[in-house]
Design an enzyme around this catalytic site. Structure first.
Site, PDB file in Angstrom:
ATOM      1  N   CYS A 183       3.103  -3.101   4.040  1.00 30.51           N
ATOM      2  CA  CYS A 183       2.286  -1.937   4.382  1.00 30.51           C
ATOM      3  C   CYS A 183       2.991  -1.209   5.521  1.00 30.51           C
ATOM      4  CB  CYS A 183       0.843  -2.334   4.719  1.00 30.51           C
ATOM      5  SG  CYS A 183       0.623  -3.377   6.167  1.00 30.51           S
ATOM      6  N   ASP A 243       0.868  -1.176   0.000  1.00 37.62           N
ATOM      7  CA  ASP A 243       0.000   0.000   0.000  1.00 37.62           C
ATOM      8  C   ASP A 243       0.911   1.234   0.000  1.00 37.62           C
ATOM      9  OD1 ASP A 243       0.841   0.366   2.630  1.00 37.62           O
ATOM     10  OD2 ASP A 243      -1.154   0.174   3.529  1.00 37.62           O
TER      11      ASP A 243
HETATM   12  C1  RB5 Z   1      -2.079   2.744   6.499  1.00 37.02           C
HETATM   13  O1  RB5 Z   1      -2.218   3.934   7.190  1.00 37.02           O
HETATM   14  C2  RB5 Z   1      -1.787   1.615   7.467  1.00 37.02           C
HETATM   15  O2  RB5 Z   1      -2.896   1.376   8.266  1.00 37.02           O
HETATM   16  C3  RB5 Z   1      -1.397   0.375   6.712  1.00 37.02           C
HETATM   17  O3  RB5 Z   1      -0.263   0.636   5.923  1.00 37.02           O
HETATM   18  C4  RB5 Z   1      -1.035  -0.815   7.551  1.00 37.02           C
HETATM   19  O4  RB5 Z   1      -0.101  -0.506   8.521  1.00 37.02           O
HETATM   20  C5  RB5 Z   1      -2.170  -1.575   8.101  1.00 37.02           C
HETATM   21  O5  RB5 Z   1      -2.011  -2.593   8.773  1.00 37.02           O
END
Ligand code: RB5
Length: 145
Positions: free
Chosen positions: A65, A8
């Site tokens: 992420c 992400d």
């Molecule tokens: C995004 O803000 C964040 O929530 C995501 O990258 C991740 O850490 C979720 O588990």
């Protein structure tokens, strides 16, 4: 080996680092995004990678992420996926040897690109031990129904 990779917005730097590692190791890969730094939803990026690994189109998946937690939770919802959230080199080796993990999750707000690269290298090059661990994987399959 063919690898599917995605992140992400919180994991884009480590994603680039791991892509350069995959090139160095001559491992074929496909990048499933994300392409922008605006906020996106991690399940949208975990789902294609996990599904394609579960279906056998790719041998392994790597998901990044902010924490690695969201990606690992999402990937483990897909039947056939054993996603390990890893932030140290000992666990990278152990989860391949013991769990035959087929997806690796990491968090860019937790570790830096250098450690992420070492973790991914170990994870990509360590074989499953089989033996007593095989029976445990069979029990995981039973849990999936
Ligand atoms: C995004 O803000 C964040 O929530 C995501 O990258 C991740 O850490 C979720 O588990």
């Amino acid at each position: 080996m063919r690898v599917a990779i995605a992140s992400d917005h919180g994991g884009m730097k480590i994603r680039e680092e791991i892509k350069s590692l995959l090139e160095e190791l001559n491992i074929e890969f496909e990048d499933f995004g994300c392409e922008c730094e605006t906020s996106v939803d991690y399940p949208d990026y975990a789902q294609p990678v996990a599904t394609k690994v579960a279906e056998g189109e790719y041998d392994r998946g790597i998901l990044i992420c902010g924490t690695g937690i969201g990606m690992s939770i999402a990937a483990n919802k897909v039947k056939g996926i054993r996603c390990a959230l890893v932030h140290d080199m000992f666990s990278a080796k152990a989860t391949r040897e013991h769990n035959d993990s087929n997806v690796l999750a990491m968090g860019e707000r937790v570790i830096g690109p250098g450690l992420a690269r070492e973790i991914a290298k170990i994870w990509l090059t360590t074989e499953f031990e089989g033996g007593r661990h095989e029976n445990r994987l069979n029990k995981l399959h039973q849990l999936e129904g």
